[in-house]
Design an enzyme around this catalytic site. Structure first.
Site, PDB file in Angstrom:
ATOM      1  CG  ASP A  71      -1.757  -1.244   1.370  1.00 37.18           C
ATOM      2  OD1 ASP A  71      -2.050  -1.886   0.353  1.00 37.18           O
ATOM      3  OD2 ASP A  71      -2.102  -1.592   2.517  1.00 37.18           O
ATOM      4  CD  GLU A 247      -9.257  -1.703  -1.737  1.00 32.06           C
ATOM      5  OE1 GLU A 247      -9.790  -1.749  -0.622  1.00 32.06           O
ATOM      6  OE2 GLU A 247      -8.631  -2.659  -2.225  1.00 32.06           O
TER       7      GLU A 247
END
Length: 576
Positions: A71, A247
């Site tokens: 991430d 997302e």
């Protein structure tokens, strides 16, 4: 008389302590245990892909961060780049790196390093904190790191600093739900936050249906402005196709237009990166006709040197004034299992047209990239983070411990001390299978083929005492390999825990006369554990065992495997 008795007792205590045996505290009656000391740790990566693809002078390897660094988010101030990643229940939270050129990175530790403000002590390993964003605001010369914390009722938080080299301020709790927040500052200084959220109540159409929301942000008060929230993407690129898990949104501005880049498809085999455009940060946003702009989902599952799960990306302008993207991906082992976890990759990005496209992001990825013009590859040298195949040696001779050593659910400083002999670990009465801070110093598995060895000075006193190595995917999936006691005898034991159920793979009675050497080696899915009583000749314990439980395929969750120097006073690995 009392003085003579006291002197006699003190003499006994000194004698027994000198001989290294356990004695009882004359005041409390509790046993004093001699703590294990670890030294001379060597981690060595040996993946074939790097041996078969040596670097040329103008090349560097991707992933740029190997092991569990997923991430990624990135920002730039002048010539300085800062990149953050998810850390889940590892401590400190949100690892941060600095670079001048996007190739050579320095590990700065963790943003959330105050346990009084971020304390994942009671969370499973895949909770804690994840999906950070980092943004430099030139209007007030301030860096912002925003993230979702699944602990202590924190929720979405933001921290600030003028200089990431000098640490960060205290978390500011933000009043909105959802996950994966990112903050954006417009040319006029106005702030916006975008994030993933559930659809409005009663409007969820299918499993995995999510939305992207935007809020106006009060920069002076550091809070979202109530009532300004708006859904700007519903479901994903094409709601009729039931896309899942839109997302990790990021907002950018280029030539007067606003671009919203998001991950879509979930963080597994269908993962991708998509992009939208608008004339306003509050939409409406129109998807690009050539989405996805990054994915590896279209290629044969059995392809050689596979990189997969690519997505969750962020963009930045490089030192050569070209765009680059950082994103997560995985490199599975020979059994197509993910043990090293989701790693941080990089690709150049072509933004010469209306929409950006990751160069070679829609073909099977290779391990090497061309460096930005004028950059020299110093990875693994001069204090820069290594990549490719490398050897990491740690003798624990300096007080400043390398940031690659981390704690789980709490600070490493709570149980370690540097001594003349090496690293001493004070054992907690906590087993590795408990959802509590453990007395384990962890290092990320960064290769599919590797070895990790350490020298251990230790004499267990009871069956509750154990010290050694743990290979851990989670509290419910792990191997424990260490020294413990059974009756008056000392044993080496290998325990496998799968889905919370533990079995003894093998054990052997040993006679420790000096330091003990422990080792774990992996060749893809095959792991072997060995010990050397003379420090040189390793004896295998348990044969070759499967690394299946150290993969996210079997264990689930979001983390990669960790290798730990483990000590406990709550051992349950009983020799057979």
């Amino acid at each position: 008389m009392k003085q003579r008795q006291l002197l006699f007792l003190l003499g006994l205590l000194f004698l027994f302590s000198f001989k290294g045996v356990t004695v009882k505290d004359t005041i409390t009656g509790k046993q004093k245990i001699k703590s294990p000391v670890f030294s001379n740790v060597i981690y060595q990566g040996d993946d074939a892909i790097y041996k078969n693809n040596p670097l040329k002078a103008d090349e560097f390897y991707s992933p740029i961060l190997q092991g569990c660094y997923p991430d990624p988010a990135i920002t730039r101030k002048g010539d300085d780049y800062y990149m953050v990643c998810s850390s889940f229940a590892m401590f400190p939270g949100v690892p941060i790196f600095h670079s001048k050129d996007l190739v050579n990175w320095t590990d700065l530790g963790g943003v959330l390093n105050n346990v009084n403000e971020f304390n994942p002590h009671d969370t499973g390993i895949s909770q804690g904190v994840y999906a950070p964003g980092i943004t430099y605001n030139p209007h007030n010369d301030t860096f912002y790191m925003i993230v979702t914390a699944f602990t202590g009722g924190l929720g979405n938080i933001i921290v600030k600093t003028k200089d990431p080299m000098k640490g960060w301020g205290s978390p500011i709790k933000l009043d909105f739900g959802g996950i994966d927040p990112c903050i954006f500052f417009d040319d006029n200084g106005k702030g916006y936050i975008v994030h993933n959220d559930a659809p409005d109540k009663g409007k969820e159409l299918y499993q995995g249906h999510r939305v992207i929301k935007v809020w106006e942000y009060d920069v002076a008060a550091d809070k979202v402005i109530p009532g300004t929230d708006k859904i700007i993407v519903d479901g994903g690129v094409d709601l009729s196709k039931k896309p899942i898990w839109i997302e990790a949104p990021h907002l950018y501005k280029k030539e007067g237009r606003y671009y919203l880049m998001c991950a879509e498809g979930g963080t597994g085999g269908n993962h991708s990166e998509v992009i939208f455009v608008s004339d306003s940060p509050k939409g409406p946003f129109v998807p690009s006709s050539n989405n996805p702009i990054l994915t590896q989902r279209y290629f044969p599952k059995d392809r050689v040197n596979k990189v997969d799960w690519a997505g969750h990306a962020d963009l930045v302008v490089g030192p050569d004034n070209k765009y680059y993207g950082v994103f997560l991906g995985i490199r599975p082992n020979d059994k197509d299992r993910v043990n090293a976890g989701r790693e941080t990759f990089m690709l150049p990005v072509d933004w010469s047209g209306v929409f950006p496209v990751f160069e070679n992001g829609l073909v099977p990825m290779g391990p090497k990239l061309k460096m930005p013009k004028g950059v020299e590859n110093k990875t693994g040298k001069e204090g820069f983070f290594p990549n490719g195949n490398f050897t990491f040696t740690e003798n624990f001779t300096t007080e400043k411990l390398d940031y690659r050593w981390i704690g789980l659910r709490g600070p490493r400083e709570n149980f370690i001390s540097i001594t003349k002999k090496g690293l001493e670990i004070k054992p907690f009465e906590v087993n590795i299978k408990e959802i509590k801070p453990t007395s384990t110093l962890f290092y990320r598995q960064q290769h599919n083929t590797f070895s990790f060895s350490t020298t251990l000075d230790y004499q267990p006193s009871s069956e509750k005492d154990l010290a050694g190595i743990v290979c851990l995917q989670s509290e419910r999936f792990n191997y424990v390999f260490g020294v413990t006691k059974k009756g008056n005898d000392t044993y080496i034991v290998l325990q496998r825990t799968e889905n919370g159920q533990s079995t003894i793979v093998a054990s052997a009675k040993i006679d420790i006369k000096k330091s003990l050497r422990l080792q774990v080696k992996a060749t893809g899915d095959s792991y072997e554990f060995g010990y050397a009583l003379n420090g040189v000749d390793f004896v295998n314990l348990g044969g070759s065992v499967s690394g299946d439980i150290l993969s996210t395929n079997v264990a689930g969750g979001f983390t990669g495997a960790l290798i730990g120097l483990y000590a406990t006073a709550a051992n349950d690995a009983q020799p057979e």
